[in-house]
Design an enzyme around this catalytic site. Structure first.
Site, PDB file in Angstrom:
ATOM      1  N   ARG A 163      -2.566  27.839   0.495  1.00 43.54           N
ATOM      2  CA  ARG A 163      -3.969  28.432   0.707  1.00 43.54           C
ATOM      3  C   ARG A 163      -4.262  29.543  -0.100  1.00 43.54           C
ATOM      4  O   ARG A 163      -5.516  29.634  -0.618  1.00 43.54           O
ATOM      5  CB  ARG A 163      -4.287  28.419   2.305  1.00 43.54           C
ATOM      6  CG  ARG A 163      -4.557  27.425   3.152  1.00 43.54           C
ATOM      7  CD  ARG A 163      -3.601  26.147   2.817  1.00 43.54           C
ATOM      8  NE  ARG A 163      -4.248  24.873   3.937  1.00 43.54           N
ATOM      9  CZ  ARG A 163      -3.485  24.782   4.784  1.00 43.54           C
ATOM     10  NH1 ARG A 163      -2.150  25.892   5.589  1.00 43.54           N
ATOM     11  NH2 ARG A 163      -3.797  23.849   5.610  1.00 43.54           N
ATOM     12  N   ASP A 192      -0.335  21.979  -0.318  1.00 44.63           N
ATOM     13  CA  ASP A 192      -1.352  21.365   0.526  1.00 44.63           C
ATOM     14  C   ASP A 192      -2.546  21.118  -0.037  1.00 44.63           C
ATOM     15  O   ASP A 192      -2.632  21.032  -1.427  1.00 44.63           O
ATOM     16  CB  ASP A 192      -1.625  22.667   1.575  1.00 44.63           C
ATOM     17  CG  ASP A 192      -1.872  22.031   2.906  1.00 44.63           C
ATOM     18  OD1 ASP A 192      -2.714  21.497   3.222  1.00 44.63           O
ATOM     19  OD2 ASP A 192      -1.029  22.549   3.864  1.00 44.63           O
ATOM     20  N   HIS A 280      -2.364  16.312   4.051  1.00 49.02           N
ATOM     21  CA  HIS A 280      -2.385  17.469   3.322  1.00 49.02           C
ATOM     22  C   HIS A 280      -2.153  17.683   1.875  1.00 49.02           C
ATOM     23  O   HIS A 280      -1.322  18.217   1.216  1.00 49.02           O
ATOM     24  CB  HIS A 280      -1.365  18.809   4.116  1.00 49.02           C
ATOM     25  CG  HIS A 280      -2.084  19.008   5.355  1.00 49.02           C
ATOM     26  ND1 HIS A 280      -3.131  19.907   5.798  1.00 49.02           N
ATOM     27  CD2 HIS A 280      -1.683  18.538   6.618  1.00 49.02           C
ATOM     28  CE1 HIS A 280      -3.058  19.959   6.686  1.00 49.02           C
ATOM     29  NE2 HIS A 280      -2.218  19.151   7.527  1.00 49.02           N
ATOM     30  N   ASP A 339       2.331  15.987   9.555  1.00 52.32           N
ATOM     31  CA  ASP A 339       1.496  16.352  10.549  1.00 52.32           C
ATOM     32  C   ASP A 339       0.134  16.273  10.071  1.00 52.32           C
ATOM     33  O   ASP A 339      -0.439  16.138   9.011  1.00 52.32           O
ATOM     34  CB  ASP A 339       1.577  18.235  10.711  1.00 52.32           C
ATOM     35  CG  ASP A 339       1.057  18.931   9.818  1.00 52.32           C
ATOM     36  OD1 ASP A 339       1.539  18.584   8.629  1.00 52.32           O
ATOM     37  OD2 ASP A 339       0.472  19.807   9.919  1.00 52.32           O
ATOM     38  N   GLU A 340      -0.858  16.254  11.232  1.00 58.31           N
ATOM     39  CA  GLU A 340      -2.218  16.155  10.969  1.00 58.31           C
ATOM     40  C   GLU A 340      -2.719  15.162   9.756  1.00 58.31           C
ATOM     41  O   GLU A 340      -3.628  15.431   9.056  1.00 58.31           O
ATOM     42  CB  GLU A 340      -2.776  17.590  10.402  1.00 58.31           C
ATOM     43  CG  GLU A 340      -2.431  18.552  11.636  1.00 58.31           C
ATOM     44  CD  GLU A 340      -2.994  19.943  11.386  1.00 58.31           C
ATOM     45  OE1 GLU A 340      -3.476  20.638  12.134  1.00 58.31           O
ATOM     46  OE2 GLU A 340      -3.253  20.357  10.029  1.00 58.31           O
ATOM     47  N   TRP A 406       5.537  22.588  17.188  1.00 58.81           N
ATOM     48  CA  TRP A 406       4.312  23.698  16.942  1.00 58.81           C
ATOM     49  C   TRP A 406       3.147  23.478  17.874  1.00 58.81           C
ATOM     50  O   TRP A 406       2.503  24.227  18.362  1.00 58.81           O
ATOM     51  CB  TRP A 406       3.903  23.791  15.447  1.00 58.81           C
ATOM     52  CG  TRP A 406       2.971  22.491  15.096  1.00 58.81           C
ATOM     53  CD1 TRP A 406       3.547  21.183  14.743  1.00 58.81           C
ATOM     54  CD2 TRP A 406       1.547  22.238  15.107  1.00 58.81           C
ATOM     55  NE1 TRP A 406       2.484  20.181  14.692  1.00 58.81           N
ATOM     56  CE2 TRP A 406       1.408  20.962  14.748  1.00 58.81           C
ATOM     57  CE3 TRP A 406       0.629  23.344  15.260  1.00 58.81           C
ATOM     58  CZ2 TRP A 406      -0.089  20.631  14.422  1.00 58.81           C
ATOM     59  CZ3 TRP A 406      -0.873  22.720  15.030  1.00 58.81           C
ATOM     60  CH2 TRP A 406      -0.887  21.683  14.829  1.00 58.81           C
TER      61      TRP A 406
END
Length: 757
Positions: A163, A192, A280, A339-340, A406
């Site tokens: 990021r 990412d 991501h 994830d996500e 998490w």
């Protein structure tokens, strides 16, 4: 106890409680050693102090570290003292060490290099601030005997460099500070949506283009915040003109990364790379959109469009990337994220439908597991072990994987993983995500973390490799901001990860307060401990006195009453300030190096005591209402959404099966047992508002992490209309209410404080 007998002490007693003396200030070591015995005298460390390696092993890196410390000394003496590093086969605990400081000699005993480094970290803290200042005359080390070993083998810190980019010099500094507090695993989040940070020679555009961007929405937020706080400014050193355009970013060449890995290894730290997939991945899919199921690189409903698990080109790409990662990083672990993952495009893909039919996959969750299992087989074939976030449990998981837990709002995940036989690293966001904003309770919250508190059996606890922090940097663009978010929470987590000694918050707080000068010497931009004893919204009837509790005697408090921010030239707070008219006070602590802490604004309002009301029939408890809908503000709660109601004794949510997002209302009367000024403390994750006497008293609204806000009100003895609204936005919630009455004691509200009609 003589030295010989001490050195034969068995590490079987390593978990015994540290003997409480004045050691929290005389030996303010973090993390707390398992065994510490104070001794008279001190060791004077001079420039010509001899550093020796004992027979049988060469602690080359540890010796270099000691020599580097010695290099800061100026004066010399002929006094014959020395430091001995020696292998001790009797130390059977992994990474264990013994440290004996006597007036004539320092002895470091360890079974391996790691233990020697942790002994040196302890030694640096015993020296204190002079160890981090160039040109010191001599070090004075208090005499002591220490025997120590870690509780967990995995003591990690995570840094997201995608990021916002952080350069190699800072990563080395990051490692140095990890070592000082005995962390040994550096989880480096390299890719990412926002940037690809590691050179992949087969796909050079991943860094030549994917590592650079025009400013995005998160950058814009940072720039806006930077107007009031320079820590949010985007570092100029990370801008570059490419094809005539000003671009922001950066990356590491493989050669640069090899140098960083070598540096970390020499200091006892293992770097674990993360290449997040299948989600991501926008930094890559923007360059290679054919990697997605739709053939388009775009933002989905919630997250970016992921790699397609139904195309062989996806696996070619992933395996080519990971092959270069394997050859670069010696760690046996590689983190693939998982994830996500936005799965909508998979549901629409004909290729995915065909694969699911062929492989007898019943859901897109199982399709994600298909991808994860295939990548894990590839990792295993190359001698690597896969780590994934706890979403890898969805759709089935291999028992050879390692899970990073998490999602605090899925408390059953560790138990589920343990039943599958998975190794686990426990790092729930509510304790370990240091990108979450801090308040006065944050440090104690981290210190209270128990990674075994997930209904695990003693046998299942052995699957917990350890814990780590996470620093996601969407809104952390600079080194200064990163440090502000990391410290002092890092110290609290280090003690949870390392120490076998019993936890004691009050004693830890004393040791932590003694550590702040050391952080000053390292020029760390830490968050200073909170000033307490007041409320931002304060009241008085006739007059009152502002009394501020300052936890650091070495800090100077300065204040203003004209609305301006305090500076080093503002009036010094002398212990009390009389308030006899409506006033706004701004007060802040200043460290000896001039760094300012939080600026606290205290608005004083003059009030008369609010009269209580009469109740025809006072029943104990509060009326409770439940609204299983999604709200962004408590003021959006709609009575038409109410599903159930009940009577609660105090502030609780008596709903067995709660929705992911919901709102609640507690309503009734608060009983003021005596006339006086009452201070209410409302902690909530997410939003909550407290109304008293039909007026908003504490506004803690909005979607946010656990934050405490407070306010005062002058109450007459009796019943006062009370209402508490709360919303849970997903991800686990916190809701608590405490108060201080005329007796001066802070306590949680209880059944005795409430009534309803």
């Amino acid at each position: 106890m003589n030295l010989k007998r001490f050195l034969l002490v068995s590490f079987l007693s390593i978990s015994t409680t540290l003997r409480v003396m004045s050691q929290e200030t005389s030996y303010p070591i973090i993390p707390k050693p398992a065994q510490l015995e104070s001794m008279p005298g001190k060791f004077n460390w001079y420039k010509n102090t001899v550093i020796r390696n004992g027979a049988g092993i060469s602690f080359t890196d540890a010796t270099k570290e000691l020599q580097q410390i010695t290099g800061a000394l100026k004066t010399t003496t002929k006094r014959p003292n020395f430091i001995l590093i020696k292998k001790d086969p009797s130390i059977t605990a992994a990474e264990g060490y013994k440290l004996v400081v006597e007036p004539s000699q320092i002895t470091i005993l360890a079974a391996n290099k790691a233990g020697a480094f942790w002994a040196i970290s302890t030694l640096k803290q015993l020296i204190g601030t002079p160890a981090f200042k160039v040109g010191t005359g001599a070090y004075v080390v208090p005499a002591v005997k220490i025997a120590d070993a870690p509780k967990f083998a995995w003591r990690g810190m995570h840094l997201d460099v995608s990021r916002h980019f952080f350069d190699l010099d800072y990563l080395k500094t990051f490692i140095d500070r990890m070592v000082l507090y005995k962390f040994n695993k550096f989880h480096l989040h390299l890719t990412d949506d926002q940037g690809w940070r590691i050179e992949i020679k087969k796909y050079p555009e991943l860094t030549s283009k994917g590592a650079w961007r025009k400013l995005n929405g998160q950058d814009s937020v940072c720039l806006k915040l930077a107007k009031d706080n320079p820590d949010y400014a985007l570092p100029e050193k990370h801008f570059k003109t490419i094809n005539g355009e000003r671009m922001y970013g950066g990356f590491y060449t493989q050669e640069e990364m090899r140098g960083l890995i070598q540096y970390a290894t020499a200091h006892g730290v293992e770097i674990i790379p993360e290449i997040d997939m299948p989600g991501h991945m926008m930094a890559a899919t923007k360059l290679m959109p054919w990697l997605t199921a739709s053939g388009i690189s775009q933002q989905g409903v919630t997250f970016s469009e992921p790699l397609c698990p139904c195309k062989e080109t996806t696996y070619d790409f992933a395996e080519n990337v990971l092959s270069e990662i394997f050859s670069l990083f010696p760690s046996k672990y590689v983190h693939i994220g998982a994830d996500e993952v936005e799965k909508d495009s998979w549901k629409k893909s004909e290729e995915c439908k065909e694969l699911m039919k062929r492989e007898n996959l019943k859901s897109v969750e199982e399709l994600q597991s298909y991808f994860v299992h295939r990548m894990e087989r590839f990792l295993n074939s190359k001698g690597k072990k896969m780590i994934g976030w706890d979403e890898i449990l969805e759709g089935g998981v291999s028992p050879t994987a390692t899970m990073m837990y998490w999602r605090a709002w899925v408390p059953t995940a560790p138990k589920h993983a343990a039943e599958k036989g998975l190794d686990m690293i426990i790092m729930p966001g509510e304790y370990c995500y240091f990108d979450a904003q801090q308040d006065g309770g944050s440090l104690k919250k981290v210190y209270s973390f128990d990674p075994y508190n997930y209904n695990l059996t003693k046998a299942e606890e052995k699957l917990v490799l350890g814990i780590q922090s996470a620093l996601w940097t969407e809104y952390i663009p600079s080194e200064a901001r990163a440090e502000y978010m990391l410290y002092p929470r890092t110290q609290a987590l280090s003690e949870v990860a390392w120490s076998n000694a019993d936890k004691n918050w009050a004693e830890f707080e004393k040791r932590m307060n003694a550590q702040y000068p050391l952080l000053d010497a390292m020029n760390i931009n830490y968050r200073q401990p909170d000033l307490t004893g007041f409320s931002p919204k304060s009241v008085f009837v006739n007059q009152t006195v502002l009394k501020v509790i300052n936890p650091l005697a070495s800090s100077v408090l300065r204040y203003t009453t004209d609305g301006t921010k305090p500076t080093v030239n503002s009036t010094v707070y002398n212990g009390q300030l009389v308030i006899n008219k409506p006033t706004q006070v701004k007060i802040a602590a200043f460290r000896p190096n001039g760094k300012i802490g939080e600026v606290y604004t205290i608005d004083y309002d003059q009030q008369s005591y609010a009269k209580g009301v009469s109740l025809a029939k006072a029943e104990k408890g509060l009326k409770f209402s439940y609204y299983p809908k999604s709200y962004k503000l408590v003021t959006q709660i709609n009575e038409a959404d109410k599903k159930s109601d009940a009577i609660t004794t105090a502030i609780e949510i008596p709903v067995k099966e709660q929705a992911t997002t919901f709102g609640t209302k507690h309503e009734g009367y608060f009983y003021a047992a005596a006339q006086g000024v009452y201070t209410f403390y409302l902690r909530a994750d997410d939003g909550s508002n407290l109304y008293l006497n039909n007026k908003l008293l504490v506004d803690n609204d909005g979607l946010h992490s656990a934050i405490e806000k407070s306010a005062q009100i002058a109450l007459d003895k009796g019943y006062h209309p009370f209402k508490l609204l709360f919303i849970e936005g997903g991800g686990g919630y916190t809701l608590s209410l405490e108060y201080v009455g005329p007796d001066g004691q802070r306590k949680a509200v209880s059944a005795a404080d409430f009534a309803h009609e």
